[in-house]
Design an enzyme around this catalytic site. Structure first.
Site, mmCIF file in Angstrom:
data_model
loop_
_atom_site.group_PDB
_atom_site.id
_atom_site.type_symbol
_atom_site.label_atom_id
_atom_site.label_comp_id
_atom_site.label_asym_id
_atom_site.label_seq_id
_atom_site.Cartn_x
_atom_site.Cartn_y
_atom_site.Cartn_z
ATOM 1 C CE LYS A 59 -2.472 -2.657 -0.512
ATOM 2 N NZ LYS A 59 -2.538 -4.123 -0.467
ATOM 3 N N GLY A 189 -0.566 -14.146 -13.522
ATOM 4 C CA GLY A 189 -1.658 -14.147 -12.549
ATOM 5 C C GLY A 189 -2.256 -12.759 -12.392
ATOM 6 C CB ILE A 193 -1.039 -10.316 -4.886
ATOM 7 C CG1 ILE A 193 -1.658 -10.482 -3.486
ATOM 8 C CG2 ILE A 193 0.434 -9.943 -4.769
ATOM 9 C CD1 ILE A 193 -1.028 -11.563 -2.635
ATOM 10 C CD GLU A 212 -5.941 -15.231 -14.380
ATOM 11 O OE1 GLU A 212 -5.274 -14.706 -13.478
ATOM 12 O OE2 GLU A 212 -6.320 -16.420 -14.346
ATOM 13 C CB VAL A 278 0.136 -18.407 -9.648
ATOM 14 C CG1 VAL A 278 0.579 -17.901 -11.004
ATOM 15 C CG2 VAL A 278 1.281 -19.086 -8.919
ATOM 16 N N GLY A 279 -1.025 -17.034 -6.466
ATOM 17 C CA GLY A 279 -1.695 -17.429 -5.232
ATOM 18 C C GLY A 279 -0.701 -17.771 -4.134
ATOM 19 C CG ASP A 320 -3.005 -15.793 4.976
ATOM 20 O OD1 ASP A 320 -4.097 -15.239 5.212
ATOM 21 O OD2 ASP A 320 -2.106 -15.269 4.287
ATOM 22 C CG HIS A 452 -24.356 17.670 -1.716
ATOM 23 N ND1 HIS A 452 -24.227 16.854 -2.815
ATOM 24 C CD2 HIS A 452 -24.221 18.954 -2.153
ATOM 25 C CE1 HIS A 452 -24.042 17.612 -3.885
ATOM 26 N NE2 HIS A 452 -24.028 18.885 -3.518
HETATM 27 P P1 FAD Z 1 1.264 -14.095 8.287
HETATM 28 O O1 FAD Z 1 1.082 -12.642 8.215
HETATM 29 O O2 FAD Z 1 1.853 -14.794 7.122
HETATM 30 O O3 FAD Z 1 2.150 -14.341 9.582
HETATM 31 C C1 FAD Z 1 2.613 -15.598 9.930
HETATM 32 C C2 FAD Z 1 3.838 -15.424 10.804
HETATM 33 O O4 FAD Z 1 4.174 -16.679 11.370
HETATM 34 C C3 FAD Z 1 5.083 -14.978 10.029
HETATM 35 O O5 FAD Z 1 5.619 -13.866 10.670
HETATM 36 C C4 FAD Z 1 6.022 -16.175 10.089
HETATM 37 O O6 FAD Z 1 7.397 -15.807 10.166
HETATM 38 C C5 FAD Z 1 5.582 -16.833 11.372
HETATM 39 N N1 FAD Z 1 5.842 -18.281 11.447
HETATM 40 C C6 FAD Z 1 5.435 -19.223 10.560
HETATM 41 N N2 FAD Z 1 5.767 -20.452 11.013
HETATM 42 C C7 FAD Z 1 6.387 -20.264 12.189
HETATM 43 C C8 FAD Z 1 6.949 -21.145 13.153
HETATM 44 N N3 FAD Z 1 6.906 -22.473 12.985
HETATM 45 N N4 FAD Z 1 7.532 -20.622 14.264
HETATM 46 C C9 FAD Z 1 7.555 -19.272 14.457
HETATM 47 N N5 FAD Z 1 7.030 -18.391 13.588
HETATM 48 C C10 FAD Z 1 6.455 -18.881 12.481
HETATM 49 N N6 FAD Z 1 -4.436 -8.784 3.121
HETATM 50 C C11 FAD Z 1 -5.315 -7.805 3.372
HETATM 51 O O7 FAD Z 1 -6.258 -8.016 4.151
HETATM 52 N N7 FAD Z 1 -5.197 -6.570 2.793
HETATM 53 C C12 FAD Z 1 -4.195 -6.298 1.926
HETATM 54 O O8 FAD Z 1 -4.107 -5.190 1.420
HETATM 55 C C13 FAD Z 1 -3.263 -7.307 1.635
HETATM 56 N N8 FAD Z 1 -2.243 -7.068 0.782
HETATM 57 C C14 FAD Z 1 -1.316 -8.034 0.560
HETATM 58 C C15 FAD Z 1 -0.277 -7.750 -0.315
HETATM 59 C C16 FAD Z 1 0.697 -8.696 -0.569
HETATM 60 C C17 FAD Z 1 1.822 -8.379 -1.508
HETATM 61 C C18 FAD Z 1 0.629 -9.963 0.099
HETATM 62 C C19 FAD Z 1 1.697 -10.998 -0.117
HETATM 63 C C20 FAD Z 1 -0.406 -10.253 0.969
HETATM 64 C C21 FAD Z 1 -1.393 -9.291 1.200
HETATM 65 N N9 FAD Z 1 -2.474 -9.540 2.051
HETATM 66 C C22 FAD Z 1 -3.407 -8.561 2.275
HETATM 67 C C23 FAD Z 1 -2.654 -10.835 2.731
HETATM 68 C C24 FAD Z 1 -2.187 -10.739 4.202
HETATM 69 O O9 FAD Z 1 -0.837 -10.367 4.223
HETATM 70 C C25 FAD Z 1 -2.388 -12.079 4.887
HETATM 71 O O10 FAD Z 1 -3.732 -12.486 4.745
HETATM 72 C C26 FAD Z 1 -2.060 -11.975 6.366
HETATM 73 O O11 FAD Z 1 -0.727 -11.587 6.560
HETATM 74 C C27 FAD Z 1 -2.310 -13.307 7.063
HETATM 75 O O12 FAD Z 1 -1.986 -13.199 8.411
HETATM 76 P P2 FAD Z 1 -1.478 -14.443 9.258
HETATM 77 O O13 FAD Z 1 -1.271 -13.938 10.631
HETATM 78 O O14 FAD Z 1 -2.382 -15.592 9.053
HETATM 79 O O15 FAD Z 1 -0.086 -14.882 8.608
HETATM 80 P P1 AMP Z 2 -5.045 -15.125 -6.746
HETATM 81 O O1 AMP Z 2 -5.516 -16.524 -6.432
HETATM 82 O O2 AMP Z 2 -6.060 -14.027 -6.548
HETATM 83 O O3 AMP Z 2 -3.740 -14.815 -6.101
HETATM 84 O O4 AMP Z 2 -4.757 -15.130 -8.310
HETATM 85 C C1 AMP Z 2 -3.812 -15.969 -8.938
HETATM 86 C C2 AMP Z 2 -4.166 -16.079 -10.411
HETATM 87 O O5 AMP Z 2 -3.104 -16.704 -11.134
HETATM 88 C C3 AMP Z 2 -5.421 -16.931 -10.684
HETATM 89 O O6 AMP Z 2 -6.382 -16.133 -11.320
HETATM 90 C C4 AMP Z 2 -4.917 -18.050 -11.610
HETATM 91 O O7 AMP Z 2 -5.848 -18.370 -12.609
HETATM 92 C C5 AMP Z 2 -3.662 -17.439 -12.222
HETATM 93 N N1 AMP Z 2 -2.690 -18.446 -12.717
HETATM 94 C C6 AMP Z 2 -2.253 -19.560 -12.097
HETATM 95 N N2 AMP Z 2 -1.339 -20.245 -12.843
HETATM 96 C C7 AMP Z 2 -1.164 -19.520 -14.005
HETATM 97 C C8 AMP Z 2 -0.362 -19.671 -15.197
HETATM 98 N N3 AMP Z 2 0.490 -20.696 -15.370
HETATM 99 N N4 AMP Z 2 -0.469 -18.719 -16.167
HETATM 100 C C9 AMP Z 2 -1.297 -17.669 -16.024
HETATM 101 N N5 AMP Z 2 -2.085 -17.470 -14.936
HETATM 102 C C10 AMP Z 2 -2.031 -18.376 -13.926
#
Ligand code: FAD
Ligand code: AMP
Length: 480
Positions: A59, A189, A193, A212, A278-279, A320, A452
């Site tokens: 962001k 993808g 993201i 995509e 790609v996720g 997650d 407004h």
């Molecule tokens: P995480 O944030 O992944 O945290 C997990 C933590 O656990 C990590 O710090 C890791 O080091 C630690 N860990 C893992 N295993 C172990 C272990 N065995 N021992 C000790 N520590 C460990 N979401 C939004 O809602 N809004 C957004 O705008 C958004 N933008 C994003 C942009 C990008 C580029 C990406 C990659 C993700 C984005 N997300 C966004 C998704 C969001 O970051 C995740 O959904 C969120 O971080 C999940 O939180 P979490 O606590 O489940 O896991």
């Molecule tokens: P998201 O799940 O929102 O992170 O989006 C990931 C996107 O990547 C999905 O829409 C998939 O269809 C796309 N994707 C996965 N594998 C491929 C690939 N080999 N080429 C192009 N797009 C892909």
């Protein structure tokens, strides 16, 4: 100090750190284990993916690049003369890191203020709610807890055709770190993201091509909104190629040669950098001892019920690493629910009211059902749409593209879905979330007075339009 805790949380992302703070606030003796270590190898880093390499740094770059794009292209027509606008990439990255450091450091402060013990090391769940923590020097210590919350998050998925090399073929983390603006940027993808990161670099001057595999753009988004969004992204110069599956990526002479297939056959394209988005996959590497008893589902997510309980009593999992959308606020909501359940309360997460946002320009945000979902469920519904083109404030802000769309139950008028593409959609969607949490009807919103001129007046008008009563746009049918 005894090594027995009421709660041990593994992972200090928005799921884990929020769970730990809430548990401590509820009087539980709590520790949070986090393995993330600073680049110099000396200290622990809190905040997880979200604060370090996800929501916050992305962001920061989106905000800065949007300002740059506006100043470069959109100031002129508003009578602002800003010649030779340039971007200092180093300074931009410094600012991003400053924001990240401030926020991650803040979590340490919150842990102290709430009495959460922070443990630096890799946590592994053993049998009987014991947690083994291995520190950076390899020393293992075992702690005991009445409850363990697993919040280990997720990692980017790597696909065989395009393995990450950290320099030319990168994941989302690498895409936040480029030290120059790539001339030709490929993105595999076009999901949330990919679109956000593609937008950052397109605004800074890259020629962006997104491949995509699916034929449908943003299949989870209401398709009226998704189609409008696609048009606007294409106008902005993002070349989004649907139905294009990347089949290989090879680095040769400092260029990435990507091959892909679409309905017309096989193609090849060269890029200076390739981002693979790609996720993400749930991250459970070395998290569970064989006899921990915790089960995973077929996709590798830790198996939990609606209250985030695993099959082992006293072991929970949030964020997650479990089913549901991979969103920071969903992770935090689950963290709070679990902490409160451990303390004996009975809260639940309302999974029907979790907002989704794509922080592009225009932004896309939604909560609840899409028209496509309601059709497939055979539900009778009505819709109200209001375009920002008819909103004075949006015009004044030079961002009059997009719409607010409200979907309500045909009979009861209860709001079932709330969709926005346009300026500040991420903020506007909160109105839909609140309305839906309160079980509001479209008429409730229609009877509410909105200031407004505001962007939110489009919410009012869309609610009025549900019953064909919009004032500032022609209604599709006459009001009955
Ligand atoms: P995480 O944030 O992944 O945290 C997990 C933590 O656990 C990590 O710090 C890791 O080091 C630690 N860990 C893992 N295993 C172990 C272990 N065995 N021992 C000790 N520590 C460990 N979401 C939004 O809602 N809004 C957004 O705008 C958004 N933008 C994003 C942009 C990008 C580029 C990406 C990659 C993700 C984005 N997300 C966004 C998704 C969001 O970051 C995740 O959904 C969120 O971080 C999940 O939180 P979490 O606590 O489940 O896991
Ligand atoms: P998201 O799940 O929102 O992170 O989006 C990931 C996107 O990547 C999905 O829409 C998939 O269809 C796309 N994707 C996965 N594998 C491929 C690939 N080999 N080429 C192009 N797009 C892909």
């Amino acid at each position: 100090m005894s090594d027995k805790y009421d709660v041990i949380v593994i992972g200090a992302g928005p799921g884990g750190y929020v769970a730990a703070i809430k548990a401590a606030q509820l009087g539980l003796k709590t520790a949070c284990v986090e393995s993330w270590t600073s680049e110099d190898g000396k200290s622990q880093v809190l905040g997880g993916t979200c604060l370090n390499v996800g929501c916050i740094p992305s962001k920061a770059l989106l905000e800065i690049s949007h300002k740059f794009e506006e100043a470069s292209h959109d100031f002129d027509m508003q009578g602002i003369i800003a010649k030779d606008v340039k971007i200092d990439l180093g300074k931009m990255m410094e600012r991003k890191m400053g924001i990240v450091k401030q926020l991650t450091g803040g979590i340490g402060g919150l842990f102290k203020a709430n009495g959460v013990t922070s443990i630096h090391g890799h946590g592994k769940l053993l049998a009987n709610r014991k947690v083994e923590v291995t520190d950076k020097d390899g020393k293992a210590t075992t702690y005991e807890a009445d409850n363990v919350i697993l919040a280990s998050g997720s990692k980017p998925i790597q696909i065989p055709p395009a393995p990450f090399d950290g320099e030319y073929i990168v994941d989302s983390e690498g895409a936040l770190e480029f030290d120059e603006v790539p001339k030709r940027l490929g993105v595999i993808g076009a999901g949330v993201i990919g679109l956000e990161l593609g937008s950052v670099w397109a605004r800074l001057g890259s020629e962006v091509t997104m491949l995509e595999a699916l034929d449908t753009f943003l299949p989870a988004v209401d398709q009226q909104v998704a189609k409008d969004t696609l048009k606007q992204f294409q106008k902005k110069g993002l070349n989004i190629h649907l139905g294009a599956r990347a089949t290989s990526a090879e680095v040769k002479r400092k260029l990435v040669n990507v091959t892909y297939e679409d309905a017309k056959g096989k193609h090849e394209q060269k890029f200076d950098k390739l981002i693979v988005c790609v996720g993400r996959r749930p991250y459970t590497d070395n998290l569970l001892a064989e006899d921990s008893g915790v089960q995973m589902d077929e996709r590798g997510f830790i198996y939990v019920d609606d209250t985030c309980k695993t099959e082992v009593p006293g072991v929970w999992a949030v964020g997650d690493v479990v089913r549901g959308p991979m969103l920071a606020h969903k992770a935090s909501e689950e963290g709070v629910m679990v902490a409160e359940r451990i303390a004996g309360h009975k809260p639940q997460v309302n999974y029907d009211c979790i907002p989704n946002v794509i922080y592009t320009f225009p932004e896309v945000a939604w909560v609840g059902k899409t028209e496509e979902e309601l059709k497939s469920e055979g539900e009778a519904y009505k819709t109200g749409v209001f375009p920002f083109a008819a909103n004075g404030r949006a015009m004044a802000a030079n961002s009059a593209a997009g719409m607010v769309k409200i979907i309500a139950d045909e009979k009861t008028d209860r709001i079932l879905g709330f969709h926005v593409v346009g300026p500040q959609a991420s903020e506007i969607v909160a109105q839909g979330v609140i309305a839906m949490e309160f079980g509001s009807s479209a008429e409730d919103l229609a009877l509410t007075c909105f200031a407004h001129p505001t962007l939110s007046e489009s919410v009012h008008e869309a609610a009025l339009a549900v019953d064909n009563g919009a004032i500032h746009v022609a209604n599709r049918r006459k009001k009955k």
